[in-house]
Design an enzyme around this catalytic site. Structure first.
Site, PDB file in Angstrom:
ATOM      1  CE  LYS A 177      -3.288   2.897   2.806  1.00  0.00           C
ATOM      2  NZ  LYS A 177      -4.199   2.972   3.969  1.00  0.00           N
ATOM      3  CD  GLU A 227      -6.000   9.365   9.822  1.00  0.00           C
ATOM      4  OE1 GLU A 227      -5.092   8.292  10.027  1.00  0.00           O
ATOM      5  OE2 GLU A 227      -6.450   9.596   8.674  1.00  0.00           O
ATOM      6  CD  GLU A 271      -7.263   1.950   1.652  1.00  0.00           C
ATOM      7  OE1 GLU A 271      -7.012   3.174   1.815  1.00  0.00           O
ATOM      8  OE2 GLU A 271      -7.941   1.716   0.586  1.00  0.00           O
ATOM      9  CD  GLU A 404     -10.722   7.550  -1.804  1.00  0.00           C
ATOM     10  OE1 GLU A 404      -9.897   7.739  -0.949  1.00  0.00           O
ATOM     11  OE2 GLU A 404     -11.030   6.334  -2.403  1.00  0.00           O
ATOM     12  CE  LYS A 408     -10.288  10.449   0.840  1.00  0.00           C
ATOM     13  NZ  LYS A 408      -9.177   9.398   1.012  1.00  0.00           N
TER      14      LYS A 408
END
Length: 422
Positions: A177, A227, A271, A404, A408
């Site tokens: 990743k 986050e 992920e 994506e 965002k």
């Protein structure tokens, strides 16, 4: 308010002298802190912090210490600041690899009470504190943005992005990743008021960290990040693996289907697992006892994320510097394995991330709180740079990942371009 603070400071000076070695705590009538921040044009640093649970809202002005190392603190000392995404190489102006300030004036709203802490360290004088107080202007009302966009420039471009994604997938044997990102620079006709933008961003995504760091008149770094890097209360630590993204649905049924896909999609599960594995392994290296909760879905204005809460009991020897260096950057913003992913980003991304995807927050003896600085923006006069990233793993499709990125930053684009009638 100003006169009340002045009297308390002058009385404090009579008792503690011109250069106190202890803080002064003053209880105040409630003030709208973001509106107070908006009113100040000449005091730097000027910082804003609101935690994810909306338990604390903080505004800081001035600094009695400015450090490019991670501080270790005792007593009622508190430092605010952050770390860049990577500590090596060139960084943004005003935002070096590491920067923490101990504020001169610290307004904290908590439990419907407002307090002001005037910080002192036996070197900063009461006169200097009074000078800052005299510069404070009364709060200014927050309002909707109404900016005319003149241009937009994406870096990498869409073609470069597709090439980067293909290159990352070629490295899948070494890089399960890697998180690639994009900088979108918008130029507006008028200068951008960061407080108005942050205010609208808060309304759109309330259950997020909201922050603003301004160290000079030239640059402001703001964000509305979902986050958490970590929150530490004494030796109790709370963190999370936040990775895996889908859109919000156009209606309740579609939203529920997309939510379920987050919990069942194998690519998303892989992920997220890489992030969990990294966090758990690094906490165990610090001899922490670690427990994970069941996965849940975090829903935001335009997207929803897979989130696995993680809790740990730390040893008394563990410092905030230990946690920052071990946990930052996580595979949620860098990749896995960590060092090859960071090297790939450093070699291939065509812009400097700076504090985007870095760690921002505060440090104190009893509590420290840090967010990962995603959903963030760097503002300079009439220019704003927006940032977004996407985790690239086997099965990633460049076109879908580009969409994506657009999702965002969509909330901020909506806020900036709305009209007064909205």
């Amino acid at each position: 308010m100003i006169e009340n603070i002045r009297k308390k400071l002058q009385h404090f000076r009579e008792i503690e002298g011109e250069f106190p070695n202890k803080n002064l705590l003053i209880t105040l009538e409630s003030q709208p802190l973001l509106a107070l921040l908006k009113a100040q044009k000449t005091i730097f640093p000027a910082l804003y912090w609101q935690d994810k649970e909306l338990l604390q809202t903080i505004v800081c002005f001035g600094a009695i210490d400015d450090s490019e190392t991670i501080p270790q603190v005792k007593g009622d000392i508190r430092y605010y600041g952050g770390l860049a995404f990577q500590q090596q190489g060139e960084q943004w102006p005003d935002f070096p690899a590491i920067r923490f300030i101990r504020p001169a004036l610290e307004f904290i709203e908590q439990d419907n009470k407002l307090t002001l802490t005037c910080h002192f360290d036996s070197h900063f004088s009461v006169t200097q504190s009074l000078t800052l107080i005299d510069q404070l202007q009364p709060p200014v009302a927050l309002q909707n943005m109404n900016a005319e966009l003149l241009s937009r420039h994406d870096l990498p471009t869409k073609k470069q992005w597709a090439e980067l994604v293909d290159l990352a997938i070629e490295y899948k044997a070494l890089l399960p990743k890697v998180v690639l990102s994009r900088q979108t620079e918008l130029v507006c006709r008028e200068s951008i008021n960061h407080c108005d933008l942050l205010y609208q961003w808060q309304i759109a995504n309330p259950a997020s960290f909201h922050f603003s760091f301004q160290f000079s008149a030239d640059y402001i770094f703001i964000g509305c990040s979902p986050e958490r890097l970590f929150s530490r209360h004494n030796n109790q630590l709370h963190t999370e693996a936040l990775a895996g993204t889908v859109n919000r649905g156009r209606n309740a049924r579609e939203d529920a289907i997309l939510l379920q896909s987050l919990l069942t999609d194998k690519k998303i599960d892989r992920e997220n697992y890489l992030v969990q594995e990294f966090i758990i392994a690094n906490l165990k290296r610090l001899k922490a006892d670690v427990v994970c909760d069941q996965p849940r879905v975090m829903q935001l204005h335009n997207v929803q994320h897979l989130c696995v809460p993680i809790h740990a009991q730390l040893t008394p020897q563990t410092t905030d510097a230990d946690l920052l260096y071990k946990l930052h950057p996580t595979p949620a913003v860098g990749g896995s394995p960590k060092l090859p992913a960071l090297q790939f980003i450093n070699d291939n991304e065509p812009y400097l991330r700076g504090w985007y995807a870095g760690a921002v927050g505060y440090i104190s003896e009893q509590k420290s709180d840090f967010s990962v600085a995603i959903r963030s923006a760097l503002i300079s006069n009439n220019k704003i740079k927006l940032f977004a990233g996407a985790g690239i793993v086997t099965g990633s499709i460049a076109e879908q990942e580009w969409l994506e990125l657009d999702n965002k930053i969509h909330t901020v684009l909506e806020i900036i371009s709305q009209t007064e009638d909205n």
